[in-house]
Write a protein that holds these residues in place. Structure first.
Motif, PDB file in Angstrom:
ATOM      1  N   LEU A  69      20.167  57.107 -46.506  1.00  0.00           N
ATOM      2  CA  LEU A  69      20.645  57.712 -45.263  1.00  0.00           C
ATOM      3  C   LEU A  69      19.898  59.014 -44.968  1.00  0.00           C
ATOM      4  CD1 LEU A  69      24.418  56.993 -45.805  1.00  0.00           C
ATOM      5  CD2 LEU A  69      23.012  56.058 -43.964  1.00  0.00           C
ATOM      6  N   ARG A  70      19.616  59.777 -46.013  1.00  0.00           N
ATOM      7  CA  ARG A  70      18.829  61.008 -45.825  1.00  0.00           C
ATOM      8  C   ARG A  70      17.454  60.677 -45.270  1.00  0.00           C
ATOM      9  NH1 ARG A  70      14.788  62.441 -48.834  1.00  0.00           N
ATOM     10  NH2 ARG A  70      13.965  64.580 -48.765  1.00  0.00           N
ATOM     11  N   GLU A 117      35.163  55.448 -51.147  1.00  0.00           N
ATOM     12  CA  GLU A 117      34.096  55.103 -50.214  1.00  0.00           C
ATOM     13  C   GLU A 117      34.440  55.496 -48.785  1.00  0.00           C
ATOM     14  OE1 GLU A 117      33.520  52.907 -53.881  1.00  0.00           O
ATOM     15  OE2 GLU A 117      35.246  53.069 -52.552  1.00  0.00           O
ATOM     16  N   ARG A 118      35.699  55.376 -48.421  1.00  0.00           N
ATOM     17  CA  ARG A 118      36.100  55.786 -47.070  1.00  0.00           C
ATOM     18  C   ARG A 118      35.987  57.295 -46.904  1.00  0.00           C
ATOM     19  NH1 ARG A 118      39.854  51.568 -47.951  1.00  0.00           N
ATOM     20  NH2 ARG A 118      41.574  52.971 -48.448  1.00  0.00           N
ATOM     21  N   LEU A 119      36.333  58.032 -47.949  1.00  0.00           N
ATOM     22  CA  LEU A 119      36.173  59.484 -47.896  1.00  0.00           C
ATOM     23  C   LEU A 119      34.694  59.859 -47.771  1.00  0.00           C
ATOM     24  CD1 LEU A 119      38.722  60.556 -50.663  1.00  0.00           C
ATOM     25  CD2 LEU A 119      38.915  61.036 -48.222  1.00  0.00           C
ATOM     26  N   ALA A 120      33.844  59.183 -48.547  1.00  0.00           N
ATOM     27  CA  ALA A 120      32.404  59.462 -48.485  1.00  0.00           C
ATOM     28  C   ALA A 120      31.848  59.145 -47.104  1.00  0.00           C
ATOM     29  CB  ALA A 120      31.672  58.648 -49.560  1.00  0.00           C
ATOM     30  N   ALA A 121      32.249  58.002 -46.544  1.00  0.00           N
ATOM     31  CA  ALA A 121      31.758  57.613 -45.221  1.00  0.00           C
ATOM     32  C   ALA A 121      32.162  58.636 -44.176  1.00  0.00           C
ATOM     33  CB  ALA A 121      32.293  56.232 -44.851  1.00  0.00           C
ATOM     34  N   GLY A 122      33.387  59.116 -44.255  1.00  0.00           N
ATOM     35  CA  GLY A 122      33.846  60.122 -43.306  1.00  0.00           C
ATOM     36  C   GLY A 122      33.020  61.390 -43.375  1.00  0.00           C
ATOM     37  N   GLN A 123      32.691  61.820 -44.581  1.00  0.00           N
ATOM     38  CA  GLN A 123      31.883  63.027 -44.749  1.00  0.00           C
ATOM     39  C   GLN A 123      30.464  62.821 -44.214  1.00  0.00           C
ATOM     40  OE1 GLN A 123      32.321  64.960 -48.741  1.00  0.00           O
ATOM     41  NE2 GLN A 123      33.902  63.414 -49.052  1.00  0.00           N
ATOM     42  N   ILE A 124      29.879  61.679 -44.526  1.00  0.00           N
ATOM     43  CA  ILE A 124      28.503  61.411 -44.109  1.00  0.00           C
ATOM     44  C   ILE A 124      28.388  61.352 -42.585  1.00  0.00           C
ATOM     45  CG2 ILE A 124      26.675  59.665 -44.118  1.00  0.00           C
ATOM     46  CD1 ILE A 124      27.685  58.985 -47.022  1.00  0.00           C
ATOM     47  N   ALA A 160      30.390  62.621 -40.390  1.00  0.00           N
ATOM     48  CA  ALA A 160      30.669  63.947 -39.832  1.00  0.00           C
ATOM     49  C   ALA A 160      29.446  64.851 -39.943  1.00  0.00           C
ATOM     50  CB  ALA A 160      31.861  64.578 -40.549  1.00  0.00           C
ATOM     51  N   VAL A 161      28.762  64.809 -41.084  1.00  0.00           N
ATOM     52  CA  VAL A 161      27.567  65.633 -41.278  1.00  0.00           C
ATOM     53  C   VAL A 161      26.483  65.250 -40.276  1.00  0.00           C
ATOM     54  CG1 VAL A 161      25.597  65.955 -42.834  1.00  0.00           C
ATOM     55  CG2 VAL A 161      27.915  66.319 -43.663  1.00  0.00           C
ATOM     56  N   GLN A 162      26.262  63.946 -40.090  1.00  0.00           N
ATOM     57  CA  GLN A 162      25.239  63.515 -39.141  1.00  0.00           C
ATOM     58  C   GLN A 162      25.605  63.950 -37.717  1.00  0.00           C
ATOM     59  OE1 GLN A 162      24.883  59.270 -39.897  1.00  0.00           O
ATOM     60  NE2 GLN A 162      23.284  59.624 -41.401  1.00  0.00           N
ATOM     61  N   ARG A 163      26.885  63.879 -37.378  1.00  0.00           N
ATOM     62  CA  ARG A 163      27.322  64.310 -36.042  1.00  0.00           C
ATOM     63  C   ARG A 163      27.079  65.803 -35.850  1.00  0.00           C
ATOM     64  NH1 ARG A 163      31.751  66.828 -34.590  1.00  0.00           N
ATOM     65  NH2 ARG A 163      32.805  66.370 -36.568  1.00  0.00           N
ATOM     66  N   ILE A 164      27.406  66.599 -36.848  1.00  0.00           N
ATOM     67  CA  ILE A 164      27.237  68.051 -36.748  1.00  0.00           C
ATOM     68  C   ILE A 164      25.759  68.421 -36.647  1.00  0.00           C
ATOM     69  CG2 ILE A 164      27.527  70.228 -37.999  1.00  0.00           C
ATOM     70  CD1 ILE A 164      30.162  68.979 -39.131  1.00  0.00           C
ATOM     71  N   LEU A 165      24.923  67.769 -37.442  1.00  0.00           N
ATOM     72  CA  LEU A 165      23.486  68.028 -37.376  1.00  0.00           C
ATOM     73  C   LEU A 165      22.940  67.708 -35.986  1.00  0.00           C
ATOM     74  CD1 LEU A 165      22.324  66.545 -40.808  1.00  0.00           C
ATOM     75  CD2 LEU A 165      22.342  68.973 -40.169  1.00  0.00           C
ATOM     76  N   ALA A 166      23.346  66.564 -35.453  1.00  0.00           N
ATOM     77  CA  ALA A 166      22.878  66.166 -34.125  1.00  0.00           C
ATOM     78  C   ALA A 166      23.357  67.130 -33.049  1.00  0.00           C
ATOM     79  CB  ALA A 166      23.341  64.746 -33.808  1.00  0.00           C
ATOM     80  N   MET A 167      24.598  67.557 -33.144  1.00  0.00           N
ATOM     81  CA  MET A 167      25.135  68.495 -32.154  1.00  0.00           C
ATOM     82  C   MET A 167      24.418  69.834 -32.207  1.00  0.00           C
ATOM     83  SD  MET A 167      27.416  67.374 -30.065  1.00  0.00           S
ATOM     84  CE  MET A 167      28.086  68.946 -29.540  1.00  0.00           C
ATOM     85  N   GLU A 168      24.091  70.299 -33.416  1.00  0.00           N
ATOM     86  CA  GLU A 168      23.382  71.575 -33.537  1.00  0.00           C
ATOM     87  C   GLU A 168      21.981  71.469 -32.941  1.00  0.00           C
ATOM     88  OE1 GLU A 168      22.431  75.526 -34.441  1.00  0.00           O
ATOM     89  OE2 GLU A 168      24.327  74.455 -34.142  1.00  0.00           O
ATOM     90  N   ASN A 169      21.294  70.357 -33.204  1.00  0.00           N
ATOM     91  CA  ASN A 169      19.970  70.162 -32.604  1.00  0.00           C
ATOM     92  C   ASN A 169      20.065  70.140 -31.083  1.00  0.00           C
ATOM     93  OD1 ASN A 169      18.885  69.958 -35.173  1.00  0.00           O
ATOM     94  ND2 ASN A 169      18.965  67.717 -35.205  1.00  0.00           N
ATOM     95  N   TRP A 170      21.046  69.398 -30.563  1.00  0.00           N
ATOM     96  CA  TRP A 170      21.238  69.318 -29.115  1.00  0.00           C
ATOM     97  C   TRP A 170      21.574  70.692 -28.531  1.00  0.00           C
ATOM     98  CZ3 TRP A 170      20.972  68.300 -24.311  1.00  0.00           C
ATOM     99  CH2 TRP A 170      21.995  68.658 -23.433  1.00  0.00           C
ATOM    100  N   ARG A 171      22.414  71.464 -29.225  1.00  0.00           N
ATOM    101  CA  ARG A 171      22.807  72.784 -28.724  1.00  0.00           C
ATOM    102  C   ARG A 171      21.584  73.682 -28.553  1.00  0.00           C
ATOM    103  NH1 ARG A 171      23.335  77.684 -30.295  1.00  0.00           N
ATOM    104  NH2 ARG A 171      22.616  77.212 -32.409  1.00  0.00           N
ATOM    105  N   ARG A 172      20.669  73.649 -29.515  1.00  0.00           N
ATOM    106  CA  ARG A 172      19.487  74.510 -29.436  1.00  0.00           C
ATOM    107  C   ARG A 172      18.538  74.047 -28.328  1.00  0.00           C
ATOM    108  NH1 ARG A 172      16.741  75.239 -35.105  1.00  0.00           N
ATOM    109  NH2 ARG A 172      15.535  76.740 -33.847  1.00  0.00           N
ATOM    110  N   ILE A 173      18.395  72.752 -28.174  1.00  0.00           N
ATOM    111  CA  ILE A 173      17.525  72.237 -27.111  1.00  0.00           C
ATOM    112  C   ILE A 173      18.133  72.518 -25.745  1.00  0.00           C
ATOM    113  CG2 ILE A 173      16.660  70.102 -26.069  1.00  0.00           C
ATOM    114  CD1 ILE A 173      16.083  69.122 -28.911  1.00  0.00           C
TER     115      ILE A 173
END
Length: 218
Positions: free
Chosen positions: A103-104, A164-171, A173-186
């Motif tokens: 995923l990384r 596994e459900r806990l891990a999926a939720g974290q993963i 969420a992290v991808q969503r936050i990363l994408a939102m931060e990139n979008w915010r700067r652009i």
């Protein structure tokens, strides 16, 4: 038969073969959504009716609703296409590669390709679409439904237990936050090229923190 997806290889996201009938259905689905998005961007999401979209696509409202359960789905079909992407990345990972490493790698590849899903895309049409999306509460609410289904699909790919459900939720969420931060700067005026190096550093940090947290839970 025609293939939907990309060429195969280690970690490649692939789909199963689909019939010609299903392919035609997919093309109609995409054409209707593209027509709707063009109207939404021109006039605003709330100012375009479903009846107008159906008329522009030369189909009836009942037919339109067979493709799209709600008006919001007309705008968000591209997110629907990515619902099971994380799960497919995990399923297609190379032998010996961990789900988190796959995923990384996939997320970093998306940054390099300026994939809009990563938030790192400054194409004018993508910018306009994101501004419409995040400026329309009903679309943001509907988007969370897509993300919930993405999380569920990833959990199943990981094993579908509580851990596994806990891990999926974290993963997810992290991808969503990363994408939102990139979008915010652009959205604030930076170009994708200007944001890229910082986006890579943030993604690397995020996956290190994910690994640390998930390993402690094991």
């Amino acid at each position: 038969m025609v293939m939907s997806g990309e060429k195969t290889g280690p970690g490649t996201v692939t789909r199963q073969p689909i019939s010609l009938r299903e392919r035609k259905k997919q093309l109609t689905y995409e054409a209707v959504s593209d027509a709707a998005i063009a109207m939404f961007l021109e006039r605003g999401f709330d100012k375009v009716s479903v009846a107008e979209v159906a008329a522009a696509a030369d189909i009836s409202k009942p037919t339109l609703f067979r493709y799209f359960p709600s008006k919001e789905d007309l705008a968000l079909h591209r997110f629907a296409d990515h619902e099971d992407e994380a799960a497919r990345v995990v399923a297609a990972r190379a032998e010996g590669e961990s789900p988190l490493d796959a995923l990384r790698r996939h997320f970093l590849d998306g940054l390099e390709r300026r994939d809009p899903v990563t938030g790192l895309c400054d194409h004018p049409q993508v910018l306009a679409f994101h501004r419409m999306l995040y400026g329309t509460p009903s679309l943001v609410a509907r988007l969370y439904g897509y993300q919930s289904r993405s999380e569920a699909a990833l959990a199943r790919a990981l094993g579908d237990g509580v851990r596994e459900r806990l891990a999926a939720g974290q993963i997810i969420a992290v991808q969503r936050i990363l994408a939102m931060e990139n979008w915010r700067r652009i959205d604030a005026g930076a170009s994708a090229d200007q944001v890229y190096e910082g986006a890579v550093r943030a993604a690397e940090l995020a996956f290190v923190q994910l690994r640390s947290g998930l390993e402690r839970e094991q």
